[in-house]
Design a protein around this motif. Sequence first.
Motif, PDB file in Angstrom:
ATOM      1  N   ARG A  11     -29.987  14.147  24.014  1.00 45.68           N
ATOM      2  CA  ARG A  11     -31.120  15.255  22.455  1.00 45.68           C
ATOM      3  C   ARG A  11     -32.183  14.231  22.332  1.00 45.68           C
ATOM      4  O   ARG A  11     -32.976  14.506  21.232  1.00 45.68           O
ATOM      5  N   THR A  12     -32.129  13.082  22.533  1.00 42.37           N
ATOM      6  CA  THR A  12     -33.899  12.387  22.754  1.00 42.37           C
ATOM      7  C   THR A  12     -34.674  12.154  23.706  1.00 42.37           C
ATOM      8  O   THR A  12     -35.522  11.968  23.605  1.00 42.37           O
ATOM      9  N   SER A  13     -34.548  12.938  24.448  1.00 41.56           N
ATOM     10  CA  SER A  13     -35.331  13.538  25.589  1.00 41.56           C
ATOM     11  C   SER A  13     -35.506  14.823  25.650  1.00 41.56           C
ATOM     12  O   SER A  13     -35.316  15.198  26.878  1.00 41.56           O
ATOM     13  N   ALA A  14     -35.107  15.492  25.409  1.00 44.72           N
ATOM     14  CA  ALA A  14     -34.764  17.254  25.445  1.00 44.72           C
ATOM     15  C   ALA A  14     -36.282  17.821  25.852  1.00 44.72           C
ATOM     16  O   ALA A  14     -37.267  17.389  25.186  1.00 44.72           O
ATOM     17  N   THR A  15     -36.620  19.177  26.755  1.00 44.95           N
ATOM     18  CA  THR A  15     -37.474  19.466  27.152  1.00 44.95           C
ATOM     19  C   THR A  15     -37.218  21.192  26.125  1.00 44.95           C
ATOM     20  O   THR A  15     -36.333  21.673  25.969  1.00 44.95           O
ATOM     21  N   LEU A  16     -38.322  21.300  25.426  1.00 42.17           N
ATOM     22  CA  LEU A  16     -38.507  22.778  24.618  1.00 42.17           C
ATOM     23  C   LEU A  16     -39.420  24.219  24.886  1.00 42.17           C
ATOM     24  O   LEU A  16     -40.651  22.777  25.998  1.00 42.17           O
ATOM     25  N   THR A  17     -38.938  24.609  24.845  1.00 40.34           N
ATOM     26  CA  THR A  17     -40.565  26.064  25.715  1.00 40.34           C
ATOM     27  C   THR A  17     -41.026  26.952  23.861  1.00 40.34           C
ATOM     28  O   THR A  17     -39.768  26.410  23.176  1.00 40.34           O
ATOM     29  N   VAL A  18     -42.001  26.585  23.910  1.00 41.07           N
ATOM     30  CA  VAL A  18     -41.905  26.969  22.659  1.00 41.07           C
ATOM     31  C   VAL A  18     -43.288  28.427  23.106  1.00 41.07           C
ATOM     32  O   VAL A  18     -44.032  27.982  24.034  1.00 41.07           O
ATOM     33  N   ARG A  19     -42.618  29.632  22.053  1.00 32.84           N
ATOM     34  CA  ARG A  19     -42.865  30.744  22.552  1.00 32.84           C
ATOM     35  C   ARG A  19     -44.461  30.688  21.701  1.00 32.84           C
ATOM     36  O   ARG A  19     -44.294  31.092  20.260  1.00 32.84           O
ATOM     37  N   VAL A  20     -45.883  31.113  21.705  1.00 35.49           N
ATOM     38  CA  VAL A  20     -46.531  31.721  20.882  1.00 35.49           C
ATOM     39  C   VAL A  20     -46.576  32.877  20.739  1.00 35.49           C
ATOM     40  O   VAL A  20     -48.139  33.392  21.913  1.00 35.49           O
ATOM     41  N   PHE A 109     -30.684  22.101  17.892  1.00 29.37           N
ATOM     42  CA  PHE A 109     -31.441  22.196  19.164  1.00 29.37           C
ATOM     43  C   PHE A 109     -31.210  22.023  19.888  1.00 29.37           C
ATOM     44  O   PHE A 109     -30.233  20.529  19.567  1.00 29.37           O
ATOM     45  N   GLU A 110     -31.167  21.019  21.673  1.00 30.51           N
ATOM     46  CA  GLU A 110     -30.809  20.891  22.197  1.00 30.51           C
ATOM     47  C   GLU A 110     -31.647  21.030  23.947  1.00 30.51           C
ATOM     48  O   GLU A 110     -32.581  21.776  23.517  1.00 30.51           O
ATOM     49  N   ASN A 111     -31.385  20.633  24.615  1.00 31.55           N
ATOM     50  CA  ASN A 111     -32.485  20.840  26.069  1.00 31.55           C
ATOM     51  C   ASN A 111     -32.817  22.023  26.313  1.00 31.55           C
ATOM     52  O   ASN A 111     -31.905  22.777  26.514  1.00 31.55           O
TER      53      ASN A 111
END
Length: 136
Positions: A11-20, A109-111
């Motif tokens: 959880r200290t190095s996750a990848t997130l996708t932001v849908r704008v 939230f998670e990877n």
Amino acid sequence: MDPLSNTTLPRTSATLTVRVIKSFEYRTEKSFVLHNLNLESTTVGHLKDLARAAIASQPGWKPYRNVTLDTMKLYTHAHGAKTTNLIINLDHDDWILDDDSKLLADLGFENETEVSFFNKELYTQFKANPQTNWDY
């Protein structure tokens, strides 16, 4: 059995996708990916700031710079069920992230979590009348 991708990174190095989302009616959305995000120290407010900075500085985002983006909502977790609406999940208003001081890890939230970023007033209008015009 191989581990699921949401558990392969801490959880200290996750990848997130932001849908704008620019327009709900026309299904105008563009996504970007944030890598190496520390979910244990990143707040909702900081995530909004990161998204706004990316939109303001990265090429290809000019059409999105005139939209007031003020609200985030969880779209899906990795390997979770996705909504039938292609632009945003209209159910689960409890997934709206309305406290900018909350840590992403505390919100589950998670990877590989996906989150939508949009204008709440436009969302409310679309939710009242969810008609799309994308095929015109």
